[in-house]
Each structure stands twice: as structure tokens, then as C-alpha cells.
Design an enzyme around this catalytic site. Structure first.
Site, PDB file in Angstrom:
ATOM      1  CB  ALA A  70       0.976   4.473   6.613  1.00 43.11           C
ATOM      2  N   GLY A 115       3.745   1.472   2.339  1.00 42.57           N
ATOM      3  CA  GLY A 115       3.658   0.280   3.170  1.00 42.57           C
ATOM      4  C   GLY A 115       2.970  -0.879   2.490  1.00 42.57           C
ATOM      5  CD  GLU A 118       7.892   0.100   3.424  1.00 40.49           C
ATOM      6  OE1 GLU A 118       9.034   0.417   3.774  1.00 40.49           O
ATOM      7  OE2 GLU A 118       6.862   0.629   3.910  1.00 40.49           O
ATOM      8  CD  GLU A 138       7.064   4.839   1.893  1.00 37.70           C
ATOM      9  OE1 GLU A 138       6.607   3.750   2.279  1.00 37.70           O
ATOM     10  OE2 GLU A 138       7.637   4.980   0.786  1.00 37.70           O
TER      11      GLU A 138
END
Length: 264
Positions: A70, A115, A118, A138
Site C-alpha cells: 500500500a 499488499g 498479497e 502489516e
């Protein structure tokens, strides 16, 4: 080979039946901002609708990173209300990759964190080169993996190992990641994209109807009891048993030639 842009930082390149979904925000190591998330979702929606696509490869143009996750600089400026509004935008990017109806292969090198990892986890197969560093850090910044990580990682490595990786927030080098099952294929530095495209090419040589049905059965059946999973498999078989692809595949086998798939 053609290219179509989705916003400033995402591109789709086509080579035959293989589509390459390219993360192209090099100045930010492909950090996923709101705009980039929208572009990923839009590109995935277009790919999902394109019946000529048989396989997708997720790649990066940055030399030292697949994706660092992110965009925390953008997130730092968000109010609570803006965070809430951003959440569906962010989720759409990850679910867009996850819900691609055709096989998806991630080509990972350098940093694939948060992310970024991910996005790779949302693919069916992960090819990584030996420069890759992966992880879900995270909790070290006060959040949790929110792009599917808490659900997808344990499906790869088991619940206890996923817990250790997520709770410790540690970064995992490529060799260990391969040993743990965080990635599926390990290649020489700089070879991840080539290897992933070669794999996608081999996949795309097969029946498009069969590929979609097989992926659907694999995804829907995962984690279910065996009898239920076998019913899902049977439903998949029924979608292809009377298809043009099945007829062509059997005919080509008996005639000792390559099939020409009608895709229906």
C-alpha cells in the site's frame, strides 16, 4: 504484441492467448495508491470479460521490486472517513486479481511486501527469482494484511506457519520462501518474468473451456469436505463434457495433431 494502458501506472500487454498485467509505477516501487488500485481493478475486469485470454501473468517494470504494498504516504494523509471510502477501492484491486477466471501467474523479483505479496498470493502460481524478498509486515505499522493475506497465506503454508510470518512481520528471502511454499518456482535472478511467461504459454496451449472449469473447481472446492468438493468437480466436468473443446480435444488426440480449440 499490443499494449493498453489503464490509468498512468497499469498496462496490459497481449501476446497471443497470454495477457501480461504490468505494474508500472517505478518511482514508488509500485506502491498501490487509490488511483493504481482502481486501474488494477479495471484491467482485471477487462481481462475477465475477454474470452480470448487463456492465462494472465502479473509482472513489474521496477528492477528491484515487484510491489512494496500500500502507498503509506497516501494513507498517512487520510482521515478516518477517507480510510473507509478507500477500503472498497483497495479490495477491488485484490479481488480483481483473485477472481480472474483464467490461470494467473505472478512473476516476482525484489521486494514483494504487504499488499504486493498479497497481489502475488491472489494468483494461482508464484514464480520468484532469487532476489525476491517476501512478507506480510502489516502489524509492524499497526494494521493487518487486508488484501487477502490472512486467508490466502495459510492455504499455502498452513495455519501455524502463516501465524508466525504474519505476527512476526518478518521479511523472508527467496530460498526460504520457496522452501516454505510461499512461492512455487524459484529461478535465477532476472528470470522471473521469462519463466512466468513460458509457463503461461504452456498453460494457454490447453483448452480455454477446460482451464476455466478447472480453476473454478480448484477455487470453489478448496477447504471443503471431500464429498462436497467432488460435487463441485462434477459440476465442472459437466460444463466441458459436451463442449466443442472436448470434442476437438478427443478428435485431435486420435488424429495425432495439435487441437484447434473453439473455446466453447
Amino acid at each position: 504484441m499490443g499494449e493498453q494502458r489503464y490509468g498512468e501506472w497499469v498496462a496490459v500487454r497481449r501476446d497471443g492467448f497470454v495477457a501480461e498485467l504490468v505494474l508500472d509505477r517505478p518511482k514508488a516501487m509500485n506502491a498501490v495508491s487509490s488511483e493504481m488500485a482502481r486501474s488494477i481493478a479495471a484491467a482485471c475486469a477487462a481481462l475477465a470479460e475477454d474470452r480470448s485470454v487463456r492465462a494472465v501473468v502479473l509482472t513489474s517494470t521496477h528492477e528491484r521490486a515487484f510491489c512494496v504494498g500500500a502507498d503509506l504516504k497516501e494513507r498517512n494523509s487520510f482521515s478516518d472517513a477517507e480510510m473507509l471510502r478507500h477500503r472498497p477501492v483497495s479490495r477491488a484491486a485484490y479481488t480483481g486479481v483473485l477472481e480472474l477466471p483464467v490461470p494467473a501467474v505472478a512473476a516476482v523479483h525484489g521486494f514483494a511486501l504487504g499488499g504486493g505479496y498479497e497481489l502475488a498470493l491472489s494468483c494461482d502460481v508464484i514464480v520468484a527469482d532469487r532476489t525476491a524478498v517476501l512478507g506480510l509486515p502489516e502489524v509492524s505499522v499497526g494494521v493487518i494484511p487486508g488484501g487477502g493475506g490472512t486467508q490466502l497465506l495459510p492455504r499455502r503454508v498452513g495455519a501455524a506457519r502463516a501465524a508466525e510470518l504474519i505476527f512476526s512481520a518478518r521479511r523472508v528471502p527467496a530460498a526460504e520462501a520457496h522452501a516454505l511454499g510461499m512461492v512455487d518456482e524459484l529461478v535465477a535472478p532476472g528470470e522471473d518474468r521469462t519463466a512466468a511467461l513460458e509457463l503461461a504459454g504452456r498453460i494457454a496451449a490447453n483448452s480455454p473451456v477446460g482451464l476455466r472449469a478447472a480453476k473454478r473447481a480448484l477455487r470453489l472446492g478448496h477447504g471443503l469436505d471431500l464429498p462436497t468438493g467432488l460435487e463441485i468437480e462434477d459440476a465442472g466436468w459437466r460444463t466441458i463434457a459436451f463442449s466443442g473443446d472436448r470434442a476437438e480435444g478427443v478428435a485431435a488426440f486420435n488424429e495425432k495433431r495439435k487441437p484447434e480449440w473453439p473455446g466453447e
